[in-house]
Write a protein that holds these residues in place. Structure first.
Motif, PDB file in Angstrom:
ATOM      1  N   ILE A 106     -30.001  -7.373  53.905  1.00  0.00           N
ATOM      2  CA  ILE A 106     -30.235  -5.938  54.106  1.00  0.00           C
ATOM      3  C   ILE A 106     -29.839  -5.161  52.847  1.00  0.00           C
ATOM      4  O   ILE A 106     -30.535  -4.222  52.432  1.00  0.00           O
ATOM      5  CB  ILE A 106     -29.451  -5.430  55.335  1.00  0.00           C
ATOM      6  CG1 ILE A 106     -30.055  -6.003  56.613  1.00  0.00           C
ATOM      7  CG2 ILE A 106     -29.434  -3.907  55.378  1.00  0.00           C
ATOM      8  CD1 ILE A 106     -29.272  -5.661  57.869  1.00  0.00           C
ATOM      9  N   ASP A 158     -23.445  -4.516  56.540  1.00  0.00           N
ATOM     10  CA  ASP A 158     -24.809  -4.935  56.216  1.00  0.00           C
ATOM     11  C   ASP A 158     -24.811  -6.349  55.651  1.00  0.00           C
ATOM     12  O   ASP A 158     -23.935  -6.718  54.851  1.00  0.00           O
ATOM     13  CB  ASP A 158     -25.450  -3.991  55.198  1.00  0.00           C
ATOM     14  CG  ASP A 158     -25.828  -2.654  55.813  1.00  0.00           C
ATOM     15  OD1 ASP A 158     -25.808  -2.553  57.050  1.00  0.00           O
ATOM     16  OD2 ASP A 158     -26.138  -1.716  55.056  1.00  0.00           O
ATOM     17  N   ILE A 213     -25.991   2.272  52.395  1.00  0.00           N
ATOM     18  CA  ILE A 213     -25.600   0.861  52.512  1.00  0.00           C
ATOM     19  C   ILE A 213     -24.167   0.771  53.035  1.00  0.00           C
ATOM     20  O   ILE A 213     -23.261   1.420  52.508  1.00  0.00           O
ATOM     21  CB  ILE A 213     -25.722   0.148  51.155  1.00  0.00           C
ATOM     22  CG1 ILE A 213     -27.186   0.087  50.712  1.00  0.00           C
ATOM     23  CG2 ILE A 213     -25.118  -1.253  51.215  1.00  0.00           C
ATOM     24  CD1 ILE A 213     -27.389  -0.485  49.320  1.00  0.00           C
TER      25      ILE A 213
END
Length: 490
Positions: free
Chosen positions: A334, A330, A325
């Motif tokens: 997401i 992001d 991540i």
């Protein structure tokens, strides 16, 4: 006599209390001048025995062994235990009769010479004594021991009597705080006190406790941090200032959290978070070396090395490496999807900052054994920290992790009153949306900033968690003398 053994013994102790008074003994004497602690006697044994000097010491009787016209007993004070030897032909019949009604738990002052028995036991021959206090309840070890955690915390006084290792934890805690003060005082820091009751709670993202001041007719809050008051002092010219303070946060209770806890918080004008990293590393490594004589400790089977320099780890990179991540690039959608793939539960109201904290705690923190500075947190979860010049989405902030625990937090302090107001207003919107941990707008603090605060580095260190590490105990309640508990049930 039949019945509960504790009740039976308590009844017998009350009878002995009356017998003491019948013998002309005041069972609650108010004064006894000691010349030696138990530790003093042990440390100066050879001189005391050779000189046949008389010592005066006092404490609680922890064991009694009667032998007709004599008895041996273990006397315990705050430094340890020593054997005492009581003989009828030394004290005389009348004085010796008192020991018929003396029990384990009673408080006694004794005077006499020091010697070693044939078995090699260091002992005080009692030539005179003063009865100092009658114990009216049996000490717990006799019937059930004192290992029940709930009872130990609720009746800490018994815990301290029965478990010397518990006393050692709090002696360690006291020494730690003393050494921290000495370190900071030697470097020109000034110790101060700031209000515990505040009109506006600030300095951290936490839910406060509320109280009410009757005379002023106003609602107040117990402080969640002393930060904003300490930084007012920096504005006022205190360039190096610290407080070892009690904070109160209305949050959950766990092995790592207590609603009332102790922190060291300090500020240094003309510094930044790099300054604080160097200071933090020097402070903790030197204090630990002075207390323990080594940089290496063991905490819950983990070997931890405090030898400087300490590791530095960038938070965005650490989370990306462990989870895939990107906390900056992001989208929230997401991040939620990847959290599902990682099997991490989340709640629909979580913002990016909440995800960052959870990802750090779940996937990065468990591997942070040795002292590690985790750097560069998102600005949105650092409302009082200065943004990085090369990436304004990140704050000049670090947290210190040791033994998988967060121990400290620091940053370059935001001293721009306009940006601070914008951050406060953003926090206010979060509060309106139901975030009870969001920061309040503190107009007085904003006014203080308008007078000009120099660039400043600030550092907070959790004293309770640091003691946990050094004492090698798994729960914060083990290092707090009187942790908050629910009322006892009958």
């Amino acid at each position: 006599m039949e019945g509960d053994p504790v009740e039976v013994e308590t009844s017998e102790k009350l009878e002995k209390l009356q017998e003491l008074r019948n013998l002309g003994i005041e069972p609650y004497n108010g004064r006894f001048e000691k010349t030696h602690t138990v530790l003093d006697i042990c440390n100066h044994e050879a001189t005391l025995i050779q000189s046949e000097a008389r010592v005066r010491t006092a404490g609680r009787l922890m064991a009694i062994r009667r032998h007709g016209k004599a008895l041996f007993a273990d006397l315990q004070d705050h430094t340890g235990r020593i054997q005492i030897y009581v003989k009828r032909d030394v004290l005389g019949d009348d004085r010796f009769q008192v020991f018929r009604v003396i029990d384990v738990g009673d408080l006694l002052g004794v005077e006499g010479k020091v010697f070693r028995t044939h078995a090699g036991e260091l002992t005080v021959l009692v030539e005179d004594f003063v009865f100092l206090g009658k114990c009216l309840r049996p000490l717990p070890e006799k019937w059930h021991g004192l290992r029940d955690v709930e009872v130990r915390y609720r009746k800490r006084y018994l815990d301290l009597i029965m478990n010397p290792e518990v006393r050692s934890i709090f002696l360690l805690r006291s020494r730690l705080i003393r050494e921290i003060r000495a370190f900071l005082d030697e470097r020109g820091f000034v110790e101060v006190e700031t209000p515990m009751m505040q009109v506006i709670p600030g300095g951290a993202l936490a839910r406060p406790f509320k109280t009410f001041h009757n005379a002023l007719g106003m609602e107040l809050y117990l402080r969640i941090a002393p930060e904003l008051f300490l930084k007012r002092l920096v504005v006022g010219g205190f360039e190096k200032v610290y407080e070892i303070n009690r904070n109160f946060r209305n949050e959950g209770i766990s092995v790592r959290h207590n609603p009332e806890f102790t922190m060291l918080e300090l500020y240094e004008a003309y510094g930044n978070y790099e300054t604080m990293m160097r200071l933090c590393e020097e402070l903790l490594s030197s204090v630990i070396l002075r207390i323990l004589g080594t940089y290496t400790i063991t905490y819950q089977s983990m070997a931890i090395d405090f030898t400087p320099p300490w590791r530095r780890l960038l938070l965005p990179e650490a989370i990306r490496e462990k989870t895939g991540i990107d906390i900056l690039e992001d989208s929230l959608e997401i991040i939620r999807k990847k959290a599902d793939e990682l099997g991490m539960p989340w709640e629909v109201h979580w913002d990016r900052g909440k995800f960052v904290n959870e990802l750090l705690e779940r996937f990065v923190q468990p591997e942070l054994i040795h002292p590690t500075f985790v750097l560069d947190y998102p600005v949105e979860i650092s409302p009082l920290a200065k943004a990085k010049k090369d990436n304004p989405r990140l704050a000049e902030r670090f947290e210190l992790f040791i033994g998988q625990e967060e121990i400290g937090n620091a940053y370059s302090e935001l001293n721009d009153p306009f940006e601070q107001r914008r951050r406060f207003e953003e926090q206010a919107r979060k509060r309106q949306r139901g975030d009870l941990e969001a920061h309040f707008i503190d107009e007085d603090y904003l006014e203080a900033l308008e007078y000009g605060m120099p660039p400043t580095g600030g550092l907070g260190i959790g004293i309770d968690r640091l003691v946990m590490l050094l004492a090698d105990v798994p729960s914060i309640r083990e290092v707090i003398l009187f942790p908050l508990l629910r009322p006892a049930r009958d």
